[in-house]
Design an enzyme around this catalytic site. Sequence first.
Site, PDB file in Angstrom:
ATOM      1  CD  GLU A   1      -2.443   5.291   4.513  1.00 21.28           C
ATOM      2  OE1 GLU A   1      -2.072   5.444   5.681  1.00 21.28           O
ATOM      3  OE2 GLU A   1      -2.931   6.203   3.832  1.00 21.28           O
TER       4      GLU A   1
ATOM      5  CB  SER B   1      -0.876  -0.011   1.256  1.00 26.19           C
ATOM      6  OG  SER B   1      -1.390   1.272   1.505  1.00 26.19           O
TER       7      SER B   1
ATOM      8  CE1 TYR C   1      -3.929  -1.972   5.468  1.00 25.22           C
ATOM      9  CE2 TYR C   1      -2.926   0.120   4.825  1.00 25.22           C
ATOM     10  CZ  TYR C   1      -3.510  -1.087   4.484  1.00 25.22           C
ATOM     11  OH  TYR C   1      -3.679  -1.418   3.154  1.00 25.22           O
TER      12      TYR C   1
HETATM   13  P1  NAP Z   1     -11.234  -5.038   1.531  1.00 27.02           P
HETATM   14  O1  NAP Z   1     -12.382  -4.721   0.633  1.00 27.02           O
HETATM   15  O2  NAP Z   1     -11.228  -4.536   2.926  1.00 27.02           O
HETATM   16  O3  NAP Z   1     -11.084  -6.641   1.548  1.00 27.02           O
HETATM   17  C1  NAP Z   1     -10.293  -7.282   2.499  1.00 27.02           C
HETATM   18  C2  NAP Z   1     -10.472  -8.772   2.331  1.00 27.02           C
HETATM   19  O4  NAP Z   1      -9.661  -9.442   3.302  1.00 27.02           O
HETATM   20  C3  NAP Z   1     -11.910  -9.265   2.579  1.00 27.02           C
HETATM   21  O5  NAP Z   1     -12.172 -10.320   1.673  1.00 27.02           O
HETATM   22  C4  NAP Z   1     -11.836  -9.796   4.000  1.00 27.02           C
HETATM   23  O6  NAP Z   1     -12.817 -10.769   4.297  1.00 27.02           O
HETATM   24  C5  NAP Z   1     -10.455 -10.437   3.971  1.00 27.02           C
HETATM   25  N1  NAP Z   1      -9.877 -10.695   5.293  1.00 27.02           N
HETATM   26  C6  NAP Z   1      -9.693  -9.840   6.307  1.00 27.02           C
HETATM   27  N2  NAP Z   1      -9.093 -10.451   7.345  1.00 27.02           N
HETATM   28  C7  NAP Z   1      -8.902 -11.739   6.964  1.00 27.02           C
HETATM   29  C8  NAP Z   1      -8.344 -12.881   7.594  1.00 27.02           C
HETATM   30  N3  NAP Z   1      -7.852 -12.823   8.837  1.00 27.02           N
HETATM   31  N4  NAP Z   1      -8.306 -14.046   6.907  1.00 27.02           N
HETATM   32  C9  NAP Z   1      -8.809 -14.128   5.656  1.00 27.02           C
HETATM   33  N5  NAP Z   1      -9.369 -13.089   5.025  1.00 27.02           N
HETATM   34  C10 NAP Z   1      -9.404 -11.907   5.665  1.00 27.02           C
HETATM   35  O7  NAP Z   1      -9.857  -4.558   0.877  1.00 27.02           O
HETATM   36  P2  NAP Z   1      -9.535  -4.160  -0.652  1.00 27.02           P
HETATM   37  O8  NAP Z   1      -9.789  -2.711  -0.827  1.00 27.02           O
HETATM   38  O9  NAP Z   1     -10.149  -5.141  -1.554  1.00 27.02           O
HETATM   39  O10 NAP Z   1      -7.943  -4.310  -0.649  1.00 27.02           O
HETATM   40  C11 NAP Z   1      -7.325  -5.560  -0.937  1.00 27.02           C
HETATM   41  C12 NAP Z   1      -5.922  -5.555  -0.355  1.00 27.02           C
HETATM   42  O11 NAP Z   1      -5.168  -4.492  -0.929  1.00 27.02           O
HETATM   43  C13 NAP Z   1      -5.841  -5.345   1.149  1.00 27.02           C
HETATM   44  O12 NAP Z   1      -4.753  -6.105   1.630  1.00 27.02           O
HETATM   45  C14 NAP Z   1      -5.546  -3.872   1.296  1.00 27.02           C
HETATM   46  O13 NAP Z   1      -4.864  -3.622   2.513  1.00 27.02           O
HETATM   47  C15 NAP Z   1      -4.661  -3.643   0.090  1.00 27.02           C
HETATM   48  N6  NAP Z   1      -4.694  -2.301  -0.495  1.00 27.02           N
HETATM   49  C16 NAP Z   1      -5.869  -1.715  -0.826  1.00 27.02           C
HETATM   50  C17 NAP Z   1      -5.869  -0.467  -1.435  1.00 27.02           C
HETATM   51  C18 NAP Z   1      -7.156   0.200  -1.844  1.00 27.02           C
HETATM   52  O14 NAP Z   1      -7.120   1.416  -2.107  1.00 27.02           O
HETATM   53  N7  NAP Z   1      -8.264  -0.515  -1.955  1.00 27.02           N
HETATM   54  C19 NAP Z   1      -4.652   0.167  -1.717  1.00 27.02           C
HETATM   55  C20 NAP Z   1      -3.460  -0.479  -1.380  1.00 27.02           C
HETATM   56  C21 NAP Z   1      -3.490  -1.725  -0.781  1.00 27.02           C
HETATM   57  P3  NAP Z   1     -14.326 -10.358   4.761  1.00 27.02           P
HETATM   58  O15 NAP Z   1     -15.053 -10.001   3.483  1.00 27.02           O
HETATM   59  O16 NAP Z   1     -14.808 -11.598   5.404  1.00 27.02           O
HETATM   60  O17 NAP Z   1     -14.189  -9.184   5.686  1.00 27.02           O
HETATM   61  O1  G4F Z   2     -10.674   6.388   2.533  1.00 25.47           O
HETATM   62  P1  G4F Z   2      -9.669   6.283   3.612  1.00 25.47           P
HETATM   63  O2  G4F Z   2     -10.063   5.594   4.863  1.00 25.47           O
HETATM   64  O3  G4F Z   2      -8.390   5.625   2.936  1.00 25.47           O
HETATM   65  P2  G4F Z   2      -6.852   5.532   3.384  1.00 25.47           P
HETATM   66  O4  G4F Z   2      -6.667   5.804   4.823  1.00 25.47           O
HETATM   67  O5  G4F Z   2      -6.089   6.400   2.438  1.00 25.47           O
HETATM   68  O6  G4F Z   2      -6.531   3.995   3.155  1.00 25.47           O
HETATM   69  C1  G4F Z   2      -6.965   3.306   1.991  1.00 25.47           C
HETATM   70  O7  G4F Z   2      -5.996   3.419   0.984  1.00 25.47           O
HETATM   71  C2  G4F Z   2      -4.737   2.815   1.293  1.00 25.47           C
HETATM   72  C3  G4F Z   2      -3.813   3.069   0.098  1.00 25.47           C
HETATM   73  O8  G4F Z   2      -3.122   4.270   0.299  1.00 25.47           O
HETATM   74  C4  G4F Z   2      -4.966   1.341   1.524  1.00 25.47           C
HETATM   75  F1  G4F Z   2      -3.781   0.723   1.769  1.00 25.47           F
HETATM   76  C5  G4F Z   2      -5.911   1.137   2.691  1.00 25.47           C
HETATM   77  O9  G4F Z   2      -6.162  -0.262   2.843  1.00 25.47           O
HETATM   78  C6  G4F Z   2      -7.214   1.843   2.366  1.00 25.47           C
HETATM   79  O10 G4F Z   2      -7.806   1.184   1.258  1.00 25.47           O
HETATM   80  O11 G4F Z   2      -9.159   7.748   4.031  1.00 25.47           O
HETATM   81  C7  G4F Z   2      -8.674   8.669   3.070  1.00 25.47           C
HETATM   82  C8  G4F Z   2      -8.549  10.045   3.723  1.00 25.47           C
HETATM   83  C9  G4F Z   2      -7.766  10.019   5.045  1.00 25.47           C
HETATM   84  O12 G4F Z   2      -6.899  11.105   5.067  1.00 25.47           O
HETATM   85  C10 G4F Z   2      -8.841  10.185   6.111  1.00 25.47           C
HETATM   86  O13 G4F Z   2      -8.393  10.821   7.298  1.00 25.47           O
HETATM   87  O14 G4F Z   2      -9.866  10.500   4.050  1.00 25.47           O
HETATM   88  C11 G4F Z   2      -9.840  11.058   5.360  1.00 25.47           C
HETATM   89  N1  G4F Z   2     -11.207  11.021   5.915  1.00 25.47           N
HETATM   90  C12 G4F Z   2     -11.934  12.125   6.261  1.00 25.47           C
HETATM   91  N2  G4F Z   2     -13.115  11.763   6.761  1.00 25.47           N
HETATM   92  C13 G4F Z   2     -11.940   9.936   6.201  1.00 25.47           C
HETATM   93  C14 G4F Z   2     -13.155  10.397   6.730  1.00 25.47           C
HETATM   94  N3  G4F Z   2     -11.691   8.607   6.036  1.00 25.47           N
HETATM   95  C15 G4F Z   2     -12.662   7.723   6.398  1.00 25.47           C
HETATM   96  N4  G4F Z   2     -12.441   6.395   6.218  1.00 25.47           N
HETATM   97  N5  G4F Z   2     -13.855   8.142   6.938  1.00 25.47           N
HETATM   98  C16 G4F Z   2     -14.150   9.463   7.128  1.00 25.47           C
HETATM   99  O15 G4F Z   2     -15.221   9.804   7.617  1.00 25.47           O
END
Ligand code: NAP
Ligand code: G4F
Length: 340
Positions: free
Chosen positions: A133, A131, A155
């Site tokens: 992050e 990520s 995280y």
């Molecule tokens: P997500 O929608 O939160 O999906 C997370 C998945 O992990 C879900 O299928 C969840 O299952 C499963 N999970 C959580 N804990 C587990 C465990 N202990 N054992 C087995 N499965 C488990 O996340 P996403 O947005 O698809 O992201 C996919 C991956 O990319 C994550 O690792 C995230 O940290 C990383 N990532 C995401 C972003 C982004 O912007 N989306 C960016 C960079 C990296 P349940 O459905 O049962 O909860």
């Molecule tokens: O949507 P966010 O929670 O995403 P964040 O923290 O950037 O993390 C996501 O992206 C990462 C990749 O860079 C992934 F690795 C991670 O798993 C996840 O998918 O927050 C984005 C921004 C932050 O600055 C947060 O403080 O939005 C700000 N924010 C403001 N109000 C909020 C809110 N975030 C959330 N979730 N909820 C609010 O009400």
Amino acid sequence: MGRVALITGITGQDGSYLAEQLLARGYDVHGLIRRSSSFNTGRIEHLYVDPHVEGVRLKLHYGDLLDSSSLRRLIEEIRPDEVYNLAAQSHVRVSFDMPEYTADTIVVGTTALLEAIHQSGVKPRFYQAGSSEMYGAVLESTQDETTPFRPQSPYAAAKVGAHAMVRVYREAYGLFAVNGVLFNHESPRRSPTFVTRKITRGVARILAGLEPALFLGNLDAQRDWGYAPEYTDAMWRMLQQDEPDDYVVATGETHHVYEFLHEAFALAGLDHDEYVKFDAAYLRPAEVDLLCGDASKARERLGWEPTTRFHELVRLMLEADCREAGLDPDTVLRPVEASA
Ligand code: NAP
Ligand code: G4F
């Protein structure tokens, strides 16, 4: 026989898109799912076929990243060609409330999966969901594969640990293991607790008269937001290369949270000042102020290019949430030409 893939986190946003794409490419797809008292397979329901039907190519298996015996058994049974490790406690704010669990799923879980692969003698290609992050308190205005990690949350620190572990298995055992460093990517399948989806869903529900207001935290952070299916395509491309390597995936465009907010409310013809309220509960003990990725390496080596840009992303998410709230987006949203 087609290729075989195992996806952890198949029920999540990315897992569902990746499963769709791999099935379309002819793979047999196996997904690890957690036992839950209510259905957690909503995002992949459209892909699911009764396992009694002959020739089914999507199979789901109960397991957990925290249960190493289930991982070992699955690797030995399935003997995958490719493993995509997407499972994680993926919410940054929640990671401050549950730091140990977050680290367990991300660092211990990833290590358990790598070790299960190593012990099994099966040699799949391995993708790790890293990520942006991890960059955390950045000192440079754009981030690429050479930018140092300065994590700001449990995280992010856990993802840095998993990233390092993947490199150890690559160097020590010659595993084809790849770290994707993906910047934020969103879609109508994004969990509603992340800010983009929270905003588009909130706007649609306000329009439909289902909610009176939208509560948010810090609006000043800047993120590089792309469209999730394009990012899962990049994951697959990483595993098709001759050599394993690490890649940044990003649009190279960054926007404040308040810009996303303005855009969504403006499309709906609403004044955000009337509806958006501040709630300190959504602030983090430490924030990441600016993320903006440089994906030149992915462009050059993977032939990957982001196509869905910020304005289009906001619109497509808002349209989907309007439909979910029972509204016709063509009637309630400003037309494309008026908002361009
Ligand atoms: P997500 O929608 O939160 O999906 C997370 C998945 O992990 C879900 O299928 C969840 O299952 C499963 N999970 C959580 N804990 C587990 C465990 N202990 N054992 C087995 N499965 C488990 O996340 P996403 O947005 O698809 O992201 C996919 C991956 O990319 C994550 O690792 C995230 O940290 C990383 N990532 C995401 C972003 C982004 O912007 N989306 C960016 C960079 C990296 P349940 O459905 O049962 O909860
Ligand atoms: O949507 P966010 O929670 O995403 P964040 O923290 O950037 O993390 C996501 O992206 C990462 C990749 O860079 C992934 F690795 C991670 O798993 C996840 O998918 O927050 C984005 C921004 C932050 O600055 C947060 O403080 O939005 C700000 N924010 C403001 N109000 C909020 C809110 N975030 C959330 N979730 N909820 C609010 O009400």
